[in-house]
Motif scaffolding. Structure first.
Motif, PDB file in Angstrom:
ATOM      1  N   ALA A  34       0.825  -1.221   0.000  1.00 38.53           N
ATOM      2  CA  ALA A  34       0.000   0.000   0.000  1.00 38.53           C
ATOM      3  C   ALA A  34       0.855   1.266   0.000  1.00 38.53           C
ATOM      4  O   ALA A  34       1.930   1.301   0.594  1.00 38.53           O
ATOM      5  CB  ALA A  34      -0.920   0.003   1.218  1.00 38.53           C
ATOM      6  N   GLY A  35       0.342   2.293  -0.693  1.00 40.44           N
ATOM      7  CA  GLY A  35       0.945   3.616  -0.635  1.00 40.44           C
ATOM      8  C   GLY A  35       0.240   4.442   0.421  1.00 40.44           C
ATOM      9  O   GLY A  35      -0.690   3.968   1.070  1.00 40.44           O
ATOM     10  N   THR A  36       0.695   5.683   0.622  1.00 39.55           N
ATOM     11  CA  THR A  36       0.034   6.541   1.597  1.00 39.55           C
ATOM     12  C   THR A  36      -0.487   7.795   0.910  1.00 39.55           C
ATOM     13  O   THR A  36       0.110   8.243  -0.056  1.00 39.55           O
ATOM     14  CB  THR A  36       0.991   6.966   2.728  1.00 39.55           C
ATOM     15  OG1 THR A  36       2.205   7.413   2.162  1.00 39.55           O
ATOM     16  CG2 THR A  36       1.249   5.844   3.694  1.00 39.55           C
ATOM     17  N   PRO A  37      -1.581   8.315   1.413  1.00 35.86           N
ATOM     18  CA  PRO A  37      -2.352   7.856   2.574  1.00 35.86           C
ATOM     19  C   PRO A  37      -3.176   6.614   2.235  1.00 35.86           C
ATOM     20  O   PRO A  37      -3.401   6.304   1.072  1.00 35.86           O
ATOM     21  CB  PRO A  37      -3.269   9.040   2.863  1.00 35.86           C
ATOM     22  CG  PRO A  37      -3.505   9.665   1.510  1.00 35.86           C
ATOM     23  CD  PRO A  37      -2.202   9.492   0.780  1.00 35.86           C
ATOM     24  N   VAL A  38      -3.628   5.934   3.287  1.00 38.95           N
ATOM     25  CA  VAL A  38      -4.518   4.789   3.138  1.00 38.95           C
ATOM     26  C   VAL A  38      -5.910   5.200   3.596  1.00 38.95           C
ATOM     27  O   VAL A  38      -6.080   5.728   4.693  1.00 38.95           O
ATOM     28  CB  VAL A  38      -4.034   3.569   3.949  1.00 38.95           C
ATOM     29  CG1 VAL A  38      -5.080   2.464   3.952  1.00 38.95           C
ATOM     30  CG2 VAL A  38      -2.709   3.053   3.392  1.00 38.95           C
ATOM     31  N   VAL A  39      -6.889   4.955   2.724  1.00 36.87           N
ATOM     32  CA  VAL A  39      -8.295   5.152   3.060  1.00 36.87           C
ATOM     33  C   VAL A  39      -8.917   3.766   3.164  1.00 36.87           C
ATOM     34  O   VAL A  39      -8.905   3.006   2.186  1.00 36.87           O
ATOM     35  CB  VAL A  39      -9.034   5.984   1.988  1.00 36.87           C
ATOM     36  CG1 VAL A  39     -10.515   6.130   2.354  1.00 36.87           C
ATOM     37  CG2 VAL A  39      -8.385   7.345   1.796  1.00 36.87           C
ATOM     38  N   GLY A 134      -0.596   7.919  -5.696  1.00 33.96           N
ATOM     39  CA  GLY A 134       0.275   7.086  -4.874  1.00 33.96           C
ATOM     40  C   GLY A 134      -0.365   6.594  -3.595  1.00 33.96           C
ATOM     41  O   GLY A 134       0.189   5.739  -2.907  1.00 33.96           O
ATOM     42  N   GLY A 135      -1.547   7.124  -3.254  1.00 32.75           N
ATOM     43  CA  GLY A 135      -2.262   6.651  -2.082  1.00 32.75           C
ATOM     44  C   GLY A 135      -2.931   5.316  -2.377  1.00 32.75           C
ATOM     45  O   GLY A 135      -2.802   4.767  -3.480  1.00 32.75           O
ATOM     46  N   SER A 136      -3.643   4.788  -1.397  1.00 32.31           N
ATOM     47  CA  SER A 136      -4.343   3.515  -1.556  1.00 32.31           C
ATOM     48  C   SER A 136      -5.713   3.578  -0.909  1.00 32.31           C
ATOM     49  O   SER A 136      -5.876   4.216   0.132  1.00 32.31           O
ATOM     50  CB  SER A 136      -3.564   2.370  -0.894  1.00 32.31           C
ATOM     51  OG  SER A 136      -2.330   2.160  -1.539  1.00 32.31           O
ATOM     52  N   VAL A 137      -6.659   2.894  -1.537  1.00 33.44           N
ATOM     53  CA  VAL A 137      -7.980   2.708  -0.947  1.00 33.44           C
ATOM     54  C   VAL A 137      -8.129   1.206  -0.736  1.00 33.44           C
ATOM     55  O   VAL A 137      -7.796   0.404  -1.620  1.00 33.44           O
ATOM     56  CB  VAL A 137      -9.094   3.265  -1.862  1.00 33.44           C
ATOM     57  CG1 VAL A 137     -10.474   2.941  -1.292  1.00 33.44           C
ATOM     58  CG2 VAL A 137      -8.926   4.769  -2.035  1.00 33.44           C
ATOM     59  N   VAL A 138      -8.586   0.836   0.446  1.00 37.21           N
ATOM     60  CA  VAL A 138      -8.782  -0.573   0.783  1.00 37.21           C
ATOM     61  C   VAL A 138     -10.243  -0.762   1.163  1.00 37.21           C
ATOM     62  O   VAL A 138     -10.777  -0.005   1.967  1.00 37.21           O
ATOM     63  CB  VAL A 138      -7.884  -1.003   1.965  1.00 37.21           C
ATOM     64  CG1 VAL A 138      -8.046  -2.495   2.256  1.00 37.21           C
ATOM     65  CG2 VAL A 138      -6.427  -0.660   1.692  1.00 37.21           C
ATOM     66  N   TYR A 139     -10.882  -1.752   0.554  1.00 35.61           N
ATOM     67  CA  TYR A 139     -12.265  -2.055   0.911  1.00 35.61           C
ATOM     68  C   TYR A 139     -12.452  -3.560   0.919  1.00 35.61           C
ATOM     69  O   TYR A 139     -11.627  -4.317   0.413  1.00 35.61           O
ATOM     70  CB  TYR A 139     -13.252  -1.356  -0.039  1.00 35.61           C
ATOM     71  CG  TYR A 139     -13.254  -1.862  -1.462  1.00 35.61           C
ATOM     72  CD1 TYR A 139     -14.094  -2.901  -1.862  1.00 35.61           C
ATOM     73  CD2 TYR A 139     -12.429  -1.298  -2.427  1.00 35.61           C
ATOM     74  CE1 TYR A 139     -14.093  -3.365  -3.171  1.00 35.61           C
ATOM     75  CE2 TYR A 139     -12.427  -1.745  -3.733  1.00 35.61           C
ATOM     76  CZ  TYR A 139     -13.259  -2.784  -4.098  1.00 35.61           C
ATOM     77  OH  TYR A 139     -13.265  -3.247  -5.391  1.00 35.61           O
ATOM     78  N   GLY A 140     -13.551  -4.008   1.518  1.00 33.19           N
ATOM     79  CA  GLY A 140     -13.808  -5.434   1.640  1.00 33.19           C
ATOM     80  C   GLY A 140     -14.523  -6.006   0.431  1.00 33.19           C
ATOM     81  O   GLY A 140     -15.401  -5.366  -0.146  1.00 33.19           O
ATOM     82  N   GLN A 141     -14.106  -7.205   0.050  1.00 33.20           N
ATOM     83  CA  GLN A 141     -14.782  -7.976  -0.989  1.00 33.20           C
ATOM     84  C   GLN A 141     -15.444  -9.136  -0.245  1.00 33.20           C
ATOM     85  O   GLN A 141     -14.746 -10.021   0.245  1.00 33.20           O
ATOM     86  CB  GLN A 141     -13.762  -8.479  -2.026  1.00 33.20           C
ATOM     87  CG  GLN A 141     -14.369  -9.164  -3.223  1.00 33.20           C
ATOM     88  CD  GLN A 141     -14.950  -8.170  -4.220  1.00 33.20           C
ATOM     89  OE1 GLN A 141     -14.823  -6.977  -4.082  1.00 33.20           O
ATOM     90  NE2 GLN A 141     -15.605  -8.694  -5.223  1.00 33.20           N
ATOM     91  N   PRO A 142     -16.791  -9.128  -0.109  1.00 39.69           N
ATOM     92  CA  PRO A 142     -17.462 -10.125   0.732  1.00 39.69           C
ATOM     93  C   PRO A 142     -17.026 -11.563   0.446  1.00 39.69           C
ATOM     94  O   PRO A 142     -16.963 -11.994  -0.699  1.00 39.69           O
ATOM     95  CB  PRO A 142     -18.942  -9.924   0.393  1.00 39.69           C
ATOM     96  CG  PRO A 142     -19.021  -8.479  -0.014  1.00 39.69           C
ATOM     97  CD  PRO A 142     -17.721  -8.203  -0.735  1.00 39.69           C
ATOM     98  N   ASP A 143     -16.669 -12.251   1.522  1.00 38.96           N
ATOM     99  CA  ASP A 143     -16.268 -13.662   1.507  1.00 38.96           C
ATOM    100  C   ASP A 143     -14.978 -13.933   0.742  1.00 38.96           C
ATOM    101  O   ASP A 143     -14.654 -15.090   0.467  1.00 38.96           O
ATOM    102  CB  ASP A 143     -17.397 -14.552   0.962  1.00 38.96           C
ATOM    103  CG  ASP A 143     -18.683 -14.390   1.756  1.00 38.96           C
ATOM    104  OD1 ASP A 143     -18.609 -14.359   3.007  1.00 38.96           O
ATOM    105  OD2 ASP A 143     -19.749 -14.274   1.135  1.00 38.96           O
ATOM    106  N   GLU A 144     -14.240 -12.868   0.364  1.00 36.35           N
ATOM    107  CA  GLU A 144     -12.982 -13.077  -0.359  1.00 36.35           C
ATOM    108  C   GLU A 144     -11.789 -12.447   0.333  1.00 36.35           C
ATOM    109  O   GLU A 144     -10.715 -13.028   0.365  1.00 36.35           O
ATOM    110  CB  GLU A 144     -13.092 -12.552  -1.789  1.00 36.35           C
ATOM    111  CG  GLU A 144     -14.034 -13.367  -2.654  1.00 36.35           C
ATOM    112  CD  GLU A 144     -13.994 -12.939  -4.101  1.00 36.35           C
ATOM    113  OE1 GLU A 144     -12.882 -12.857  -4.664  1.00 36.35           O
ATOM    114  OE2 GLU A 144     -15.075 -12.677  -4.663  1.00 36.35           O
TER     115      GLU A 144
END
Length: 179
Positions: A34-39, A134-144
């Protein structure tokens, strides 16, 4: 009173199930890429990043996972943040309140949690549009697992296109996000 600036039409639901980046099941492996900032978008994702010893710059949570209340230990994760912004954002929408909070949180010097009354599922799209190169967004992928979206021209254009194709006022969205 918040204003809905984007609403997800039924015919786009299937398209949004396609992940915008790589899927990770290990938070430390994800963070090494991941890059920064992280959302972080989602309660479970935020919880796993905090458990790995990392506090995202911005976390967007709604107290639910798969439309069910999250467990108390996950809810307590939002207490890890010094700054908190509460917003209203109904299911399958993006409101001006959410966008204004996102823009403010990205500018804030301290890690900030945005607590959504409603649903935060579409927040990853404006987060990619608003986050710096250069930042990153992280989100959930249900059941993965967790999806890591590196912010760059390609991912930003893809998310902008998705928002524009919704029932939306993209000009106002872009204005709020300075995108």
């Amino acid at each position: 009173m918040s204003t809905i600036l984007a609403k997800l039409p039924a015919e786009m639901r299937e398209e949004l199930k396609e992940p915008l980046g790589g899927i990770y099941t290990d938070a430390e492996a994800l963070l090494s890429e991941a890059g920064t900032p992280v959302v972080a978008v989602g309660d479970i994702v935020t919880y796993y990043l905090l458990e790995a010893g990392y506090r995202p710059n911005v976390a967007i949570v709604d107290g639910k996972t798969k439309r069910e209340r999250v467990e108390r230990e996950v809810l307590s994760a939002i207490e890890e943040f010094d700054e908190r912004i509460d917003v209203a954002n109904p299911q399958s929408t993006v409101t001006d309140d959410l966008l204004e909070a996102l823009a403010a949180a990205l500018d804030a010097p301290e890690p900030t949690v945005i607590v959504v009354d409603g649903e935060e599922d579409l927040a990853s799209l404006p987060a990619v549009v608003a986050a710096p190169e250069g930042g990153s967004v992280v989100y959930g992928q249900p059941d993965e697992g967790m999806v890591l979206v590196p912010v760059g021209d390609d991912t930003r254009a893809r998310c902008r296109n998705l928002l524009e194709r919704m029932e939306s006022d993209y000009a106002r969205i872009a204005e709020i996000l300075s995108a």
